[in-house]
Scaffold this motif. Structure first.
Motif, PDB file in Angstrom:
ATOM      1  N   SER A 292      14.129 -22.021 -20.356  1.00  0.00           N
ATOM      2  CA  SER A 292      14.192 -21.785 -18.913  1.00  0.00           C
ATOM      3  C   SER A 292      15.639 -21.805 -18.452  1.00  0.00           C
ATOM      4  CB  SER A 292      13.370 -22.830 -18.154  1.00  0.00           C
ATOM      5  OG  SER A 292      13.802 -24.132 -18.476  1.00  0.00           O
ATOM      6  N   PHE A 293      15.886 -21.072 -17.355  1.00  0.00           N
ATOM      7  CA  PHE A 293      17.241 -20.907 -16.839  1.00  0.00           C
ATOM      8  C   PHE A 293      17.220 -21.067 -15.329  1.00  0.00           C
ATOM      9  CE2 PHE A 293      16.685 -18.488 -20.659  1.00  0.00           C
ATOM     10  CZ  PHE A 293      17.842 -18.708 -21.388  1.00  0.00           C
ATOM     11  N   MET A 294      18.387 -21.362 -14.782  1.00  0.00           N
ATOM     12  CA  MET A 294      18.526 -21.481 -13.336  1.00  0.00           C
ATOM     13  C   MET A 294      19.612 -20.545 -12.842  1.00  0.00           C
ATOM     14  SD  MET A 294      20.706 -25.051 -12.904  1.00  0.00           S
ATOM     15  CE  MET A 294      21.109 -24.744 -11.186  1.00  0.00           C
ATOM     16  N   SER A 295      19.499 -20.167 -11.569  1.00  0.00           N
ATOM     17  CA  SER A 295      20.554 -19.383 -10.930  1.00  0.00           C
ATOM     18  C   SER A 295      21.680 -20.329 -10.512  1.00  0.00           C
ATOM     19  CB  SER A 295      20.009 -18.654  -9.714  1.00  0.00           C
ATOM     20  OG  SER A 295      19.037 -17.718 -10.093  1.00  0.00           O
ATOM     21  N   TRP A 441      15.111 -15.283 -12.577  1.00  0.00           N
ATOM     22  CA  TRP A 441      14.093 -14.352 -13.053  1.00  0.00           C
ATOM     23  C   TRP A 441      14.500 -12.931 -12.729  1.00  0.00           C
ATOM     24  CZ3 TRP A 441      11.932 -11.808  -8.818  1.00  0.00           C
ATOM     25  CH2 TRP A 441      12.038 -12.459  -7.581  1.00  0.00           C
ATOM     26  N   GLU A 442      13.879 -12.003 -13.396  1.00  0.00           N
ATOM     27  CA  GLU A 442      14.132 -10.583 -13.183  1.00  0.00           C
ATOM     28  C   GLU A 442      12.846  -9.910 -12.734  1.00  0.00           C
ATOM     29  OE1 GLU A 442      15.939  -8.710 -16.490  1.00  0.00           O
ATOM     30  OE2 GLU A 442      17.558 -10.171 -16.659  1.00  0.00           O
ATOM     31  N   LEU A 445       6.530  -6.233 -13.494  1.00  0.00           N
ATOM     32  CA  LEU A 445       5.259  -5.857 -12.886  1.00  0.00           C
ATOM     33  C   LEU A 445       4.305  -7.039 -12.826  1.00  0.00           C
ATOM     34  CD1 LEU A 445       4.741  -2.325 -14.489  1.00  0.00           C
ATOM     35  CD2 LEU A 445       5.393  -2.847 -12.132  1.00  0.00           C
ATOM     36  N   SER A 446       4.345  -7.917 -13.816  1.00  0.00           N
ATOM     37  CA  SER A 446       3.461  -9.081 -13.852  1.00  0.00           C
ATOM     38  C   SER A 446       4.214 -10.330 -13.399  1.00  0.00           C
ATOM     39  CB  SER A 446       2.914  -9.284 -15.272  1.00  0.00           C
ATOM     40  OG  SER A 446       3.986  -9.426 -16.191  1.00  0.00           O
ATOM     41  N   MET A 447       4.482 -10.401 -12.095  1.00  0.00           N
ATOM     42  CA  MET A 447       5.195 -11.549 -11.528  1.00  0.00           C
ATOM     43  C   MET A 447       4.230 -12.388 -10.689  1.00  0.00           C
ATOM     44  SD  MET A 447       8.951 -10.236 -10.300  1.00  0.00           S
ATOM     45  CE  MET A 447       8.287  -9.195  -9.014  1.00  0.00           C
ATOM     46  N   VAL A 536      16.142 -15.962  -4.146  1.00  0.00           N
ATOM     47  CA  VAL A 536      15.909 -14.873  -5.087  1.00  0.00           C
ATOM     48  C   VAL A 536      17.196 -14.704  -5.876  1.00  0.00           C
ATOM     49  CG1 VAL A 536      15.396 -12.425  -5.362  1.00  0.00           C
ATOM     50  CG2 VAL A 536      14.280 -13.719  -3.554  1.00  0.00           C
ATOM     51  N   PRO A 537      17.161 -14.803  -7.208  1.00  0.00           N
ATOM     52  CA  PRO A 537      18.397 -14.659  -7.996  1.00  0.00           C
ATOM     53  C   PRO A 537      19.129 -13.386  -7.615  1.00  0.00           C
ATOM     54  CG  PRO A 537      16.581 -15.324  -9.404  1.00  0.00           C
ATOM     55  CD  PRO A 537      15.983 -15.018  -8.065  1.00  0.00           C
ATOM     56  N   PHE A 538      20.414 -13.515  -7.293  1.00  0.00           N
ATOM     57  CA  PHE A 538      21.083 -12.352  -6.707  1.00  0.00           C
ATOM     58  C   PHE A 538      21.313 -11.230  -7.697  1.00  0.00           C
ATOM     59  CE2 PHE A 538      24.435 -15.563  -7.425  1.00  0.00           C
ATOM     60  CZ  PHE A 538      25.221 -14.914  -8.336  1.00  0.00           C
TER      61      PHE A 538
END
Length: 572
Positions: A292-295, A441-442, A445-447, A536-538
């Motif tokens: 897992s990652f963070m912005s 996150w990017e 379609l399956s979000m 929202v990750p920029f």
């Protein structure tokens, strides 16, 4: 209502005048095509020229708002829990190594000397961002401890050998901190048995069992080349060897799948520090079954005592000195520093944005976190040491100008990697109320529905702004066409009126292209800042915007709309 043009061209093509249905159709196509391209086209295709550029323009504004929001979080946090200056970075520099007759990597005795200053001014906790893999004397393979060094030596492949007293003294310094209930974190790597460790002398010592081994590895995302994402947990995978009989392998390798997830994971430095030192209410729980990652948002404000690097004599600095009249930092007191600083955040915002647009107009911003160089320790008095270390979380790293432990910040440029862990911890501390939204996150379609809602909200907002931009572009073109038609008195191609008309057209087209591009980029920056505010990750927003802006700026939506509706705008 669109009106049909009586002077139709050859064939059956229809020429339409100004109509809001055309403006609406083009705006919809721009947004839809941008979303589709962002979902379908590989990210690397547009990132270098589009998304990363827009994100770099937005980084100063994001940093400005981050500093503002942090003050609100500090005000709502319990007294004395943390502050915006809670992190101190202690960097190992070449001057300190040379003064102690050390090369690199340094002996444990050097770290014992560093930690002796923390005994006098106890910190809140300690993180050593150096892999302590040095061997002891019984593992010697020919390397000897240098008596005196005239400079920083390169690391030898045989490893630095430590005397027994060296490592014993280092252990004693660590255990003193532990005895005073000061948590200690050591940079670690994954061993062959999938456990995090440094070396067997430290890992096998029962007195150091409470010392947390944390991950420090960082690989820039294929899109994010400027350290805007940070790992929270590293997924540990069991490496299975197909050449070894299945019955002789580990339990995880006896199944059909290879490289299967192991039962545990290794947490990163910033998350471990946050989890064990600050997150007493367990507000953030990162699962161990996936990476897992963070912005990450880089703060705009600068520290009063920062990294003491001098400006390099490179091509960029030469250009910067030639363009003296364009520099936004030309009135700084110390222009020999690698960075620029100011007490005014608006000045910092202006300088950072100017550099994002044209690099030679300013030096990078100085780092946000108070930085003490190891070579300064002996000159500091007790009050200065207390201000720097007492009740602060101290991170020890290296600060060699030419090193592989450097990261790229959108605001500070190339800085030591320890600052990436500092800014990640700062982000975790500054987002107490929105910790569940920190994950990077990017668009897919399956979000999750929450992510779709945020993305659709931004899409709707972007559509309204895009509608205004398209309408403004169309109105400007119509007005120029009307003026152009009213002044078409010329009949002779070589007349002065002919060349004036052509010149006016060329100037209008160039100015129109530049102004529309500026408006679209401004729109993109605003959307990224708004996206950051709703977590929202920029880079997600930047990727969609890069496609949307390209579609509208190059008028692809207009051409597609004309093709779909079998019509053209009124010709000139």
């Amino acid at each position: 209502m669109a009106t049909k043009n009586e002077n139709q061209g050859p064939g059956t093509e229809k020429h339409e005048g100004f109509g809001w249905w055309r403006v609406l159709g083009r705006a919809v196509l721009s947004v839809v095509l941008g979303l589709l391209l962002a979902l379908v086209v590989p990210t690397r295709f547009t990132e270098e020229m589009g998304a990363q550029t827009i994100a770099r323009y937005a980084a100063p504004f994001s940093g400005y708002w981050f500093d503002h929001e942090r003050q609100g979080e500090i005000a709502s946090a319990p007294p004395n829990e943390w502050s915006d200056r809670d992190i101190t970075v202690l960097v190992i520099d070449s001057a300190a190594l040379e003064a102690h007759g050390e090369g690199w990597p340094a002996h444990y005795s050097f770290y014992s000397w560093l930690l002796s200053y923390l005994d006098r001014s106890p910190p809140k906790g300690l993180f050593i961002d150096v892999i302590l893999s040095q061997s002891t004397h019984h593992e010697s393979d020919g390397c000897d401890k240098p008596a005196k060094s005239t400079g920083v030596k390169k690391a030898k492949p045989c490893h630095v050998v430590n005397d027994s007293e060296d490592i014993v003294g280092f252990k004693r310094a660590i255990t003193r901190l532990i005895a005073n209930k000061k948590p200690v974190f050591l940079a670690a790597v994954l061993n062959k048995d999938d456990t995090a460790g440094t070396n067997r002398d430290l890992d096998g010592d029962p007195e150091l069992s409470t010392v947390k081994r944390v991950g420090i590895e960082f690989s820039a995302h294929a899109v994010d080349r400027l350290a805007w994402t940070y790992p929270l947990a590293y997924l540990v995978k069991v490496q299975c060897d197909e050449q070894i009989p299945r019955d002789d392998q580990r339990e995880e390798c006896k199944g059909e799948k290879k490289n299967t997830p192991a039962p545990g994971c290794m947490f990163s430095a910033a998350y471990s520090i946050f989890k064990y030192v600050y997150d007493k209410d367990k507000k953030l729980d990162v699962p161990c079954n996936k990476a897992s990652f963070m912005s990450v948002t880089w703060p705009l404000d600068t520290a009063a005592y920062g990294l003491r690097w001098r400006e390099s004599d490179d091509e960029e600095s030469e250009i910067r000195h030639k363009l003296w009249f364009l520099r936004t930092d030309r009135f700084d007191q110390d222009l020999q520093m690698y960075c620029t600083s100011s007490d005014s955040k608006l000045k910092l915002l202006w300088r950072a944005e100017a550099r994002a647009i044209l690099r030679p107009t300013s030096r990078p911003l100085c780092v946000h976190y108070r930085t003490i160089h190891a070579s300064q320790l002996e000159q500091m008095d007790d009050d200065e040491r207390d201000a720097a270390f007492r009740d602060r979380f101290v991170m020890i790293g290296t600060a060699f100008a030419y090193s592989n432990d450097l990261v790229l910040s959108p605001l500070q440029d190339r800085i030591p990697g320890v600052f990436l862990h500092a800014v990640a911890l700062d982000n975790l501390l500054s987002r107490h109320s929105e910790l569940e939204d920190i994950e990077a996150w990017e668009p897919e379609l399956s979000m999750d529905a929450s992510r779709w809602r945020k993305l659709l909200f931004l899409g709707g907002l972007g559509f309204v702004v895009m509608l205004l931009i398209v309408a403004g572009k169309k109105t400007a073109r119509e007005k120029f066409k009307k003026s152009y038609h009213e002044r078409r008195h010329w009949k002779t191609r070589c007349s002065a009126a002919f060349w004036r008309a052509k010149g006016a057209t060329a100037i209008f087209n160039a100015a129109f292209f530049a102004i529309s591009g500026l408006a679209l980029v401004t729109f993109g920056v605003a959307m990224i800042v708004i996206g950051t505010r709703i977590h929202v990750p920029f880079l997600v927003v930047a990727h969609v915007l890069a496609c949307t802006i390209a579609v509208e700026w190059l008028d692809w939506s207009e051409d597609l709309f004309n093709w779909m509706t079998d019509s053209k705008e009124k010709s000139s």
